[in-house]
Each structure stands twice: as C-alpha cells, then as structure tokens.
Design a protein around this motif. Structure first.
Motif, PDB file in Angstrom:
ATOM      1  N   ASN A  46       0.794  -1.221   0.000  1.00 44.47           N
ATOM      2  CA  ASN A  46       0.000   0.000   0.000  1.00 44.47           C
ATOM      3  C   ASN A  46       0.833   1.282   0.000  1.00 44.47           C
ATOM      4  O   ASN A  46       0.280   2.361   0.113  1.00 44.47           O
ATOM      5  N   LEU A  47       2.142   1.129  -0.111  1.00 48.28           N
ATOM      6  CA  LEU A  47       3.030   2.288  -0.058  1.00 48.28           C
ATOM      7  C   LEU A  47       3.872   2.396  -1.318  1.00 48.28           C
ATOM      8  O   LEU A  47       4.094   1.406  -2.013  1.00 48.28           O
ATOM      9  N   ILE A  48       4.361   3.585  -1.563  1.00 45.75           N
ATOM     10  CA  ILE A  48       5.382   3.780  -2.594  1.00 45.75           C
ATOM     11  C   ILE A  48       6.713   3.605  -1.873  1.00 45.75           C
ATOM     12  O   ILE A  48       7.007   4.324  -0.912  1.00 45.75           O
ATOM     13  N   LEU A  49       7.480   2.620  -2.299  1.00 43.47           N
ATOM     14  CA  LEU A  49       8.716   2.257  -1.604  1.00 43.47           C
ATOM     15  C   LEU A  49       9.945   2.677  -2.391  1.00 43.47           C
ATOM     16  O   LEU A  49      10.022   2.457  -3.602  1.00 43.47           O
ATOM     17  N   LYS A  67       0.865   9.493  -0.284  1.00 41.86           N
ATOM     18  CA  LYS A  67       0.517  10.901  -0.492  1.00 41.86           C
ATOM     19  C   LYS A  67       1.605  11.783   0.122  1.00 41.86           C
ATOM     20  O   LYS A  67       2.760  11.637  -0.232  1.00 41.86           O
ATOM     21  N   ASP A  68       1.250  12.672   1.077  1.00 45.78           N
ATOM     22  CA  ASP A  68       2.273  13.552   1.659  1.00 45.78           C
ATOM     23  C   ASP A  68       2.780  13.032   3.002  1.00 45.78           C
ATOM     24  O   ASP A  68       3.396  13.755   3.765  1.00 45.78           O
ATOM     25  N   ASN A  69       2.524  11.754   3.284  1.00 43.95           N
ATOM     26  CA  ASN A  69       2.984  11.126   4.530  1.00 43.95           C
ATOM     27  C   ASN A  69       4.206  10.248   4.308  1.00 43.95           C
ATOM     28  O   ASN A  69       4.195   9.403   3.398  1.00 43.95           O
ATOM     29  N   LEU A  96       8.833  13.894  -3.520  1.00 47.59           N
ATOM     30  CA  LEU A  96       7.574  13.207  -3.242  1.00 47.59           C
ATOM     31  C   LEU A  96       6.597  14.068  -2.434  1.00 47.59           C
ATOM     32  O   LEU A  96       5.547  13.599  -2.027  1.00 47.59           O
ATOM     33  N   ASN A  97       6.976  15.317  -2.187  1.00 48.49           N
ATOM     34  CA  ASN A  97       6.113  16.281  -1.502  1.00 48.49           C
ATOM     35  C   ASN A  97       5.718  15.839  -0.092  1.00 48.49           C
ATOM     36  O   ASN A  97       4.595  16.079   0.361  1.00 48.49           O
TER      37      ASN A  97
END
Length: 144
Positions: A46-49, A67-69, A96-97
């Motif tokens: 569920n994450l961008i790694l 997102k921004d987390n 990645l903001n």
C-alpha cells in the motif's frame, strides 16, 4: 542514488527494518516487536517504496510513502549515521512532496533527525495506530 523497490526485495526490507528497530526502539516489548515484524510486509503493498543501496548494491535503508505522509523510514543498524537516512528524507521532501511523519515519542534519535530537517510536533497520541501504549508524535514540515 535512490531506487524504487522491487517486490523481490521485500525480504531485504524486513531485514533492514528488524536491524533498525532493534537498534533504535529499545522501548518496544519483545512480543510487540514480533507483532509488528509480522505486519510490516503487509504495509509494503500500500506504499510507494524507495531504497538506498551501498557500494555492494545491498539495500541499507528504505522508506515508504503515501501521499504527503512518510509512513516509514529505516536504516540498517550498521549504516545509521552515514547519511543514508538523510538521502532518503531529502528525496522524499524534494521529490515526493512529503510534509508529515509520525514518530515514536520514545525514539529521541528519530525525533532529533526529523527536527533537523524542519519538522515540528503538531499533535501527540497516547497510543500508536494499533492501540498499543507507545505514544506517537505527529510531525509536520514547517512552511518556509
């Protein structure tokens, strides 16, 4: 250099996580360590790694974002203090903001790390996301 993580590297990420947590999360009860270790791989989907590798092309640090987390950032125990965490965090902020991160209140090393990069405490939770008794600081990146 920062790399996208391939699914075939998930086992390496768990090894980095385990090493890092054993080195920095001394407050964590053994049974809770085992609880989180079993859960960690389920978060990856569920994450961008992204990861950072050493000169031997071994993963020595990684982060997961949504997102921004910044959901997680871990560096292998033997590589802490060598700039790998900084590379990941700067990449996350610049590309990645990333604006938010949660940190265990009992992990002063992590709190100091994020504070140096301009994060400040916005709020505090008495328990973590699983209801366990590990207070969490919710940090936000200060606006320039």
């Amino acid at each position: 250099m920062i790399y996208a993580v391939n699914k075939t590297e998930y086992e390496d990420l768990v090894s980095v996580w385990e090493s890092s947590v054993k080195s920095t999360h001394h407050f964590l009860a053994k049974e809770d360590f085992e609880f989180y270790k079993k859960l960690i791989p389920s978060f990856f989907e569920n994450l961008i790694l992204h990861c950072v590798k050493n000169e031997k092309e071994q993963i020595v640090g990684f982060m997961g974002t949504d997102k921004d987390n910044l959901e997680m950032l871990f560096v292998h125990e033997s590589e802490i203090g060598k700039g790998f965490g900084k590379k990941l965090l700067v990449y996350a902020i610049d590309n990645l903001n990333i604006k938010k991160v949660d940190v265990n209140k009992d992990n002063p090393q992590a709190i100091d790390f994020y504070t140096r990069f301009g994060f400040e405490t916005k709020s505090v939770s008495d328990v973590d996301g699983f209801g366990k008794p590990y207070p969490i600081l919710h940090l936000v990146l200060k606006s320039n």
